[in-house]
Scaffold this active site. Structure first.
Site: not given
Ligand code: NAP
Ligand code: GDD
Length: 327
Positions: A12, A14, A126, A128, A151, A155
């Site tokens: 992914g 991170d 998260t 969220e 989601y 979490k």
């Molecule tokens: P990401 O890019 O969506 O990566 C998630 C990874 O989980 C992918 O590599 C995916 O594998 C793997 N995965 C999904 N289903 C699985 C399964 N059944 N078994 C094993 N692996 C599986 O997410 P990220 O942005 O790196 O975030 C990492 C973590 O932090 C997640 O848990 C997310 O919910 C949490 N988080 C993210 C944010 C953010 O802003 N990025 C904020 C708060 C929390 P594939 O590559 O094979 O699909």
């Molecule tokens: N994806 C997406 N696409 N979001 C949109 C769009 C669009 O075209 N237009 C507006 N948005 C708005 C969403 O409705 C949301 O309010 C905001 O943009 C951010 O959307 P995302 O980037 O999809 O992220 P997220 O905040 O819903 O969730 C991410 O952050 C969480 C932490 O707060 C993800 O990384 C989650 O996995 C993570 O937990």
């Protein structure tokens, strides 16, 4: 002796940043790979570490695979980053989201309890989970949860199960409550990368519109490279605990759009952006803004990359990527 770590979610966003940090610190890094006909190693390649990780096959929904992985590797640190992490898909795939994000965590914690109880466990929690909840426009470790999506709900279960294993079995299990963090290898569906990729295509004449949902929500956006440092610090603390990791600033989606177009030298962004109801959600999280006093005081962690620097980095990377492809 090398320290060992298991990182789930290795393909992914991170996972690769964390693996790179751990490799630089001298760790042996195991990466959990689920079965794919063609797994995408692009993010690990982007960071130049695709050959440095020890890959192990398993799936968060398959408890027996996690039991045998933990039994055979007994890593000192386990970072659970795997998730169905796209909020937008979680209404359509609520059961899958729960199986991976909630039950998957229970499987991993059970494997640690049975086969490696001294492993330290990090859960990717998260912002969220806060959803509608805030106190005077800010969220911290004491803010109650009010998730707004399947989601977010999944979490919350994982957060409390992590706390419960710490309290019931004395396992070193901690939650990082991370606010949104982004990078040039952010998944293309997430709004920041969708915007920077769209802006890059418009700049290069490959596309002439960008279709988005609601531009009003506010997010606390940081850089993934900074946030994985916090994950590592959380597992180096003397005692297990839960921490908010954020920047303390909040911006609307529209501000991100304006700045991304400006970073590419395009000032009339309204000409290109269309609102599309397909990208709106059944329930929205209107505002996220984290208070990081606890992480600053107890971990000595602070974000380094600013909002403007993050946007410039992402737009530049997308323009370079597309130019390279065209050559
Ligand atoms: P990401 O890019 O969506 O990566 C998630 C990874 O989980 C992918 O590599 C995916 O594998 C793997 N995965 C999904 N289903 C699985 C399964 N059944 N078994 C094993 N692996 C599986 O997410 P990220 O942005 O790196 O975030 C990492 C973590 O932090 C997640 O848990 C997310 O919910 C949490 N988080 C993210 C944010 C953010 O802003 N990025 C904020 C708060 C929390 P594939 O590559 O094979 O699909
Ligand atoms: N994806 C997406 N696409 N979001 C949109 C769009 C669009 O075209 N237009 C507006 N948005 C708005 C969403 O409705 C949301 O309010 C905001 O943009 C951010 O959307 P995302 O980037 O999809 O992220 P997220 O905040 O819903 O969730 C991410 O952050 C969480 C932490 O707060 C993800 O990384 C989650 O996995 C993570 O937990």
């Amino acid at each position: 002796m090398k320290k060992t770590a298991l990182v789930t979610g290795i393909l992914g966003q991170d996972g690769p940043y964390l693996a790179k940090l751990l490799l630089e610190k001298g760790y042996k890094v195991y990466g959990l790979l689920r079965r794919y006909s063609t797994p995408g190693f692009g993010n690990l390649e982007y960071l130049g570490i695709e050959h440095d990780v020890d890959y192990i096959e398993g799936d968060m929904t398959d408890e027996s695979s996690l039991l045998s992985i933990i039994k055979n590797t007994r890593p000192q640190e386990v970072y659970n980053l795997a998730a169905q992490s796209f909020v937008g898909s979680s209404w359509e795939q609520a059961k899958l989201t729960t199986e991976v994000n909630s039950l998957g965590v229970l499987h991993l914690l059970n494997a640690i309890k049975y086969f490696s109880p001294t492993s330290r466990f990090y859960q990717a929690s998260t912002s969220e989970m806060f959803g509608l909840s805030h106190e005077n426009g800010i969220q911290d470790e004491n803010t109650p949860f009010h998730p707004r999506s399947p989601y977010g709900v999944s979490k919350v279960y994982a957060y409390w199960m992590t706390v419960n294993f710490r309290e019931s079995y004395n396992i070193f299990a901690s939650n990082g409550i991370l606010f949104n963090h982004e990078s040039p290898i952010r998944g293309i569906q997430f709004v920041t990368r969708k915007i920077t990729d769209g802006v890059a295509r418009i700049k290069l004449g490959l596309q002439n519109e960008l279709r988005l949902g609601n531009l009003d929500p506010q997010r606390d956006w940081g850089f993934a490279g900074d946030y994985v440092e916090a994950m590592h610090l959380i597992l180096q603390a003397d005692t297990p605990d839960d921490y908010v990791i954020a920047t303390g600033e909040t911006h609307t989606v529209q501000e991100f759009v304006e700045k991304a177009f400006a970073a590419a030298g395009i000032l009339d962004w309204k000409k290109y952006v269309q609102t599309d109801p397909r990208f709106q959600r059944p329930a929205e999280v209107p505002m996220l803004k984290g208070r990081i006093d606890k992480a600053v005081k107890q971990l000595g962690w602070k974000p380094k990359v600013s909002f403007d620097e993050l946007i410039t980095m992402m737009v530049k990377a997308d323009i370079e990527r597309l130019e390279k492809k065209a050559r």
